[in-house]
Design an enzyme around this catalytic site. Structure first.
Site, PDB file in Angstrom:
ATOM      1  CB  SER A 164      55.811  98.531  97.415  1.00 56.96           C
ATOM      2  OG  SER A 164      55.054  97.996  98.492  1.00 56.96           O
TER       3      SER A 164
ATOM      4  CB  SER B  29      55.251  99.269 101.382  1.00 59.66           C
ATOM      5  OG  SER B  29      56.454  98.971 100.736  1.00 59.66           O
TER       6      SER B  29
ATOM      7  CE  LYS C  88      51.472  97.257  98.312  1.00 57.14           C
ATOM      8  NZ  LYS C  88      52.505  97.375  99.378  1.00 57.14           N
TER       9      LYS C  88
HETATM   10  N1  GLN Z   1      61.059 100.148 100.209  1.00 53.39           N
HETATM   11  C1  GLN Z   1      61.093  98.898 100.890  1.00 53.39           C
HETATM   12  C2  GLN Z   1      61.630  97.836  99.977  1.00 53.39           C
HETATM   13  O1  GLN Z   1      61.851  98.136  98.864  1.00 53.39           O
HETATM   14  C3  GLN Z   1      59.734  98.622 101.418  1.00 53.39           C
HETATM   15  C4  GLN Z   1      59.023  97.458 100.874  1.00 53.39           C
HETATM   16  C5  GLN Z   1      57.702  97.189 101.555  1.00 53.39           C
HETATM   17  O2  GLN Z   1      57.421  97.672 102.645  1.00 53.39           O
HETATM   18  N2  GLN Z   1      56.913  96.350 100.913  1.00 53.39           N
HETATM   19  O3  GLN Z   1      61.851  96.737 100.347  1.00 53.39           O
END
Ligand code: GLN
Length: 504
Positions: free
Chosen positions: A154, A178, A79
């Site tokens: 994400s 995410s 990632k």
């Molecule tokens: N959807 C969550 C957010 O927008 C998750 C983000 C993450 O785990 N990096 O904050």
């Protein structure tokens, strides 16, 4: 040898060590697959120019009789939130376009040391803020099951790469879901380890008290192979736990043999199930629990009275920490610099840079977080959110007095359409209702595929959570369920995915 890209990481590892295939062949097969389908999927932001030479080196060392790690030569996607010395690291942001790090993130360094071959950097929502990968500054990733749908976020790039056979395995980060939510919507496995189990050094920080690095894979065993490499104390991360960890791959193997299921008390979070879960997600979830119950587990309903405040608390704590972490992008130390026409003061340069470098979701959260932390509002917003966080941790503690693991759907719905929630931040945030509690409490969570929702034919995942430090329990129950479901279906879920690229 059939199609190399269809092999799991464990299968690849054993074919590599038996000499049946070389790492160059394995790597080339994945590079070809990327060439074939990534124009549609857009899982990668950057494909490594070095992958083949790294693979050649592994092959050479193996031929020379060197004692290599069991995963040496297996390709791995990374990632883009993780910094790497040989590929740009952007965290999905214009702010860091082309940024080259002087060091590797600890998890990347450990992966290289184990002989994993980094294939490239995967797409993500900008600075890991989002649930759809649509907030990436470099365009969205698409779900391999249906290219009009989101791959989650994400870390949608990592999950889509694994689901589309563009990598057997990927590294992700999970601050509020995410890793687990992208796994849920792509039919893959994702694990958020215990907070502190895996080093965050070199992960571009979103919210430091919530961030955790973890694996995305097609099987529970594969996730365990990667967690075994990346877990363990790192003096560069002050929140890294000093613990010695058991092998998660061994735990997965035990689970696949059915060990640990008899008498296992699984708590169902009934309050989470009341939170607007899609019918087909619910029905697959209950069927999976039935399978576990038939094989000896005990299913117990447990309350979680404060979980309903988790999303609200998270969307104060996360922006607060993010606004502070992102202050480092000041046009001086990292990345982009925009100078207003005719020059400008330091402040004007900083402000022009942040205006140009950050996308709308990032700005929204910086503004929210700065507000929540400001004098006069701190107690009402940030302070209250921290109190809610404690109450949620207490809900977990109370639940784990009665049960060994907790279960919920991994996300409320299957993959939604691109664009569907883009103009409605609240709807996007609410998608995280099932994953956020684990981050607030620091406990580990896994998402395992449990089939397709009858109404739309899209993947559904079940989430298990365990007390902090009990990650092995998740691998055991996850692998047990995976094995039982595959026996029932007669195939793995991903073998049902629509075929991309035309040749398969
Ligand atoms: N959807 C969550 C957010 O927008 C998750 C983000 C993450 O785990 N990096 O904050």
């Amino acid at each position: 040898m059939g199609d190399i890209t269809r092999l799991s990481a464990a299968e690849l590892a054993s074919s590599l060590s038996s000499g049946e295939i070389s790492s160059v062949e394995a790597t080339q097969a994945h590079l070809d697959r990327i060439g074939e389908v990534d124009g549609d999927v857009h899982a990668y932001l950057h494909v490594s120019e070095n992958a083949l030479s790294v693979a050649e080196d592994i092959d050479r060392r193996r031929a020379a009789g060197e004692n290599l790690s069991p995963v040496a030569g297996v390709p791995l996607a990374v990632k883009d939130v993780l910094v790497t010395t040989d590929m740009p690291s952007t965290s999905g942001s214009r702010m860091l376009e082309g940024y080259m790090s002087p060091f590797d993130a600890t998890v990347v360094q450990r992966s290289r040391q184990a002989g994993f071959v980094p294939l490239g950097k995967t797409n993500m929502d900008e600075f890991a803020m989002g649930s759809s990968t649509e907030h990436s500054a470099f365009g969205p990733t698409r779900n391999p099951w249906d290219l009009d749908r989101i791959p989650g976020g994400s870390g949608g790039g990592s999950a889509a790469a694994v689901a589309a056979f563009e990598a057997p395995l990927a590294l992700g980060s999970d601050t509020g879901g995410s890793i687990r939510q992208p796994a849920h919507v792509t039919g893959t496995v994702g694990v958020k380890p215990t907070y502190g189990a895996v080093s965050r050094y070199g992960a571009i920080a979103l919210a430091s008290s919530l961030d955790q690095i973890g694996p995305v894979s097609r099987t529970v065993l594969d996730a365990g192979l990667l967690q075994d490499v990346i877990q363990g104390h790192d003096p560069h991360d002050s929140t890294s736990l000093p613990d010695a960890w058991p092998s998660m791959a061994d735990a997965a193997r035990e689970g696949a043999r059915g060990e640990g299921l008899k008498g296992l008390r699984i708590g169902v979070l009934s309050d989470l199930l009341a939170a607007g879960i899609q019918d087909g997600v619910k029905s697959r979830f209950h069927e999976a629990l039935d399978v576990l119950e038939k094989n000896g587990a005990e299913i117990i309903e447990v309350p979680s009275p404060h979980f309903e405040y988790a999303v609200a608390a998270y969307y104060l704590i996360l922006p607060a920490e993010a606004s502070s972490n992102l202050a480092r992008f000041d046009s001086v130390r990292f990345g982009m610099r925009v100078t207003p026409e005719g020059g400008g003061t330091v402040e004007q340069v900083m402000s022009a840079t942040r205006e140009a470098g950050f996308g709308p979701e990032v700005k929204r959260r910086i503004i929210l977080g700065t507000y929540a932390l400001s004098a006069g509002y701190y107690d009402a917003y940030y302070g209250s959110a921290q109190k809610v966080r404690t109450l949620i941790q207490r809900d977990f503690n109370a639940a784990f007095e009665k049960v060994d693991v907790l279960a919920s759907p991994s996300a409320p719905t299957t993959a939604f359409k691109l664009g569907e929630k883009l103009d409605d931040p609240l709807a996007m945030y609410l998608n995280d209702v099932t994953t956020i509690p684990a981050n607030l409490a620091g406990v580990p969570g896994i998402s395992v595929p449990v089939g397709l929702a009858p109404e739309d034919g899209l993947p559904v995942g079940i989430q298990f959570m365990a007390p902090a430090r009990e990650d092995a329990r998740l691998y055991r129950v996850g692998a047990s369920l995976e094995k039982l479901l595959e026996e029932q279906w007669g195939h793995s879920l991903l073998s049902q995915a629509p075929q991309l690229g035309g040749t398969r």
